[in-house]
Design an enzyme around this catalytic site. Structure first.
Site, short mmCIF file in Angstrom:
data_model
loop_
_atom_site.label_atom_id
_atom_site.label_comp_id
_atom_site.label_asym_id
_atom_site.label_seq_id
_atom_site.Cartn_x
_atom_site.Cartn_y
_atom_site.Cartn_z
N HIS A 150 0.84 -1.20 0.00
CA HIS A 150 0.00 0.00 0.00
C HIS A 150 0.88 1.25 0.00
O HIS A 150 0.63 2.19 -0.77
CB HIS A 150 -0.91 -0.04 1.23
CG HIS A 150 -1.74 1.18 1.44
ND1 HIS A 150 -3.05 1.27 1.06
CD2 HIS A 150 -1.43 2.39 2.00
CE1 HIS A 150 -3.53 2.47 1.37
NE2 HIS A 150 -2.55 3.16 1.95
N GLU A 151 1.90 1.28 0.85
CA GLU A 151 2.77 2.45 0.93
C GLU A 151 3.61 2.60 -0.35
O GLU A 151 3.86 3.73 -0.80
CB GLU A 151 3.68 2.36 2.15
CG GLU A 151 2.94 2.34 3.48
CD GLU A 151 2.04 3.54 3.70
OE1 GLU A 151 2.36 4.63 3.16
OE2 GLU A 151 1.02 3.41 4.40
N HIS A 154 1.62 4.43 -2.82
CA HIS A 154 1.60 5.87 -2.59
C HIS A 154 2.79 6.54 -3.29
O HIS A 154 2.67 7.65 -3.84
CB HIS A 154 1.67 6.18 -1.10
CG HIS A 154 0.36 6.08 -0.39
ND1 HIS A 154 -0.80 6.63 -0.87
CD2 HIS A 154 0.02 5.51 0.81
CE1 HIS A 154 -1.81 6.40 -0.03
NE2 HIS A 154 -1.33 5.72 1.00
N GLU A 215 -6.10 6.58 -0.82
CA GLU A 215 -6.10 5.32 -0.08
C GLU A 215 -6.73 4.21 -0.90
O GLU A 215 -6.22 3.09 -0.94
CB GLU A 215 -6.84 5.49 1.25
CG GLU A 215 -6.14 6.39 2.25
CD GLU A 215 -4.73 5.92 2.56
OE1 GLU A 215 -4.59 4.88 3.20
OE2 GLU A 215 -3.77 6.59 2.14
N ASP A 219 -4.78 0.91 -2.21
CA ASP A 219 -5.26 -0.44 -1.92
C ASP A 219 -5.34 -1.26 -3.20
O ASP A 219 -4.88 -2.42 -3.25
CB ASP A 219 -6.66 -0.40 -1.29
CG ASP A 219 -6.65 0.14 0.13
OD1 ASP A 219 -5.56 0.22 0.73
OD2 ASP A 219 -7.73 0.46 0.64
#
Length: 504
Positions: A150-151, A154, A215, A219
């Site tokens: 997930h990070e 980003h 977010e 995901d």
């Protein structure tokens, strides 16, 4: 190797207030580099490549520069875990995910912060930071990998730069109020949210909505990365669900929820997306279990008695595969309490079964050093290095053993090579400083090594002072003085570039 001893001294740190002020200046500099107008493109949920829209705000080179600056500030303001074993583990896991991610434009580096709160965050330049508390709540490697994936998304989708672009559409006053605390909000949500209260309620709500879109996108892309890397894709919704259930009625929510909004719709969507991929049984990861045990024993923030109770409760229902990591964790607690006989009883069968396992070699090194069996530790490490000559964990353990044995002169050549190859590893500089100090004849080298540690924290004036003193101690016109003076020029240039970030 008990790396808790290698953490930076608080005497080396700037005040929290000055660090936050510099952080605000840094982000104000970011705002100054952004164009006055920005694209009005709307980011659809299913668009395949929406991360490139940030190109109008920051270049990749600028992101790397800001990432390096923020990493130096982070080292000075957060308790970074400098444990070579854990760094090796999280970076191996992270790069396995990066190798299976799309749109990778920067190198990645994964760091651990000694904090039992549940949190993770990414920032410019491919840096991903995770709190050690994640290991206490992630039951499997796939669950930890889901947070990391997930990070990573980003970063690859450039969400922070896109947020800058989004803020550039607002009035300058509102942008200044929000952007000045943006990076602080990522790493310290409560402080960032408090700073954001100066802005209007409408702008705050729009920022929250924008974050939620990020977010959801992270995901979606993260689940795809998990699948490509052969992890259990259902780990992401499972981890989300357990966190939501655990804190549903809590009076104080984890920091993770401050920076990663977790509405029911997001959990439902991640569960639906995970079902689109083939389900697979991922075997237990011994390395994850060992890393988790090490976190519980040394970086969980709980008392040794409570950690021992945790291990004993787990051992009662553990499978044979899980018992080795739990016994390893118990052995670490015994070593730290100087109960060496109990530790040896647990570690001996582990290392006999897996003589090349670096977790066990490291623990046996701690045990041998505790009992002052330095030659025994060095023999084991040299045997291991014969098979893995470039392994950083083993190289640092050997250097640490030499230093503890008061044989610093033997450690210096290897540590000089190590710090040249890995100049951003504070462990190497700390050990080199100690090795020079132990000889009593290399004050200039000691000052220079400490100066590099200052530079890694962005404490340029202290780094320059140390190198100036080192240059004055050596023979006039010598090669050593030329080397120190050349490094002084580099440090002054780095200091100027660092300061320029807040003046843009």
């Amino acid at each position: 190797m008990p790396l808790r001893a290698l953490r930076h001294s608080h005497s080396l740190l700037p005040s929290k207030r000055s660090g936050r002020r510099l952080l605000a200046y840094l982000l104000a500099g970011l705002l100054a580099t952004a164009p006055a107008t920005a694209s009005t493109e709307q980011y659809g949920f299913d668009l395949p490549d929406i991360g490139t829209a940030a190109a109008g705000t920051l270049t990749i080179a600028q992101e790397k520069e800001f990432g390096d600056a923020y990493m130096r500030m982070l080292r000075a303001s957060k308790p970074i875990i400098s444990d070579p074993l854990l760094s090796e583990y999280v970076n191996a896991l992270g790069h396995r995910l990066v190798a299976n991610a799309n749109d990778v434009r920067t190198p990645f580096q994964f760091i651990l912060i000694d904090n039992q709160a549940i949190n993770a965050f990414a920032f410019f330049g491919g840096y991903v930071a995770m709190h050690s508390g994640l290991f206490l709540h992630a039951n499997t490697e796939s669950e930890l990998a889901s947070v990391m994936a997930h990070e990573i998304a980003h970063v690859t989708q450039r969400h922070l730069a896109r947020s800058m672009e989004d803020q550039a559409k607002k009035s300058p006053l509102t942008v200044a109020a929000l952007v000045g605390s943006l990076m602080l909000a990522i790493a310290a949500p409560e402080a960032g949210i408090a700073a954001a209260h100066a802005a209007t309620a409408g702008t705050i709500q729009s920022r929250i909505n924008y974050t939620r879109r990020n977010e959801e996108e992270a995901d979606r892309i993260g689940i795809d990365t998990l699948a490509r890397a052969d992890f259990d894709v259902s780990a992401m919704p499972r981890f989300f669900t357990r966190l939501a259930d655990e804190y549903r009625y809590a009076s104080k929510m984890p920091e993770y929820f401050s920076t990663h909004p977790l509405p029911e719709s997001r959990i439902t969507d991640s569960r639906a997306r995970a079902r689109q991929y083939p389900q697979k049984r991922v075997p237990l990861s011994p390395d994850y279990q060992l890393a988790r045990a090490r976190i519980v024993a040394r970086y969980s923030g709980i008392a040794a008695e409570s950690a021992m109770d945790w291990f004993e409760r787990k051992l009662k229902k553990a499978s044979p595969a899980e018992k080795q990591s739990l016994n390893y964790g118990v052995a670490l607690l015994h070593i730290d309490a100087r109960r060496f006989d109990e530790a040896r009883t647990l570690l001996t069968p582990l290392i006999q079964a897996q003589p090349n396992n670096r977790f066990f070699i490291d623990a046996m090194t701690d045990l041998d050093i505790g009992e002052k069996h330095f030659d025994k530790a060095l023999s084991r490490l040299n045997d291991a290095l014969a098979n893995q000559p470039d392994n950083r964990v083993l190289l640092l353990n050997r250097a640490y053993t030499y230093v503890k044995a008061q044989r610093g002169q033997e450690a210096i050549p290897a540590l000089e090579r190590y710090t040249h190859q890995y100049p951003d590893d504070s462990n190497g500089w700390f050990l080199l400083q100690q090795a020079y100090e132990s000889t009593g004849t290399h004050r200039d080298g000691e000052l220079a090594a400490q100066g590099e540690r200052y530079a890694l924290r962005g404490q340029w004036s202290k780094a320059i002072r140390n190198y100036t003193q080192a240059s004055q101690l050596v023979e006039l016109g010598s090669l050593a003085q030329a080397r120190y003076d050349a490094r002084l020029d580099q440090l002054r240039h780095q200091q100027a570039r660092f300061n320029a970030l807040k003046d843009r």
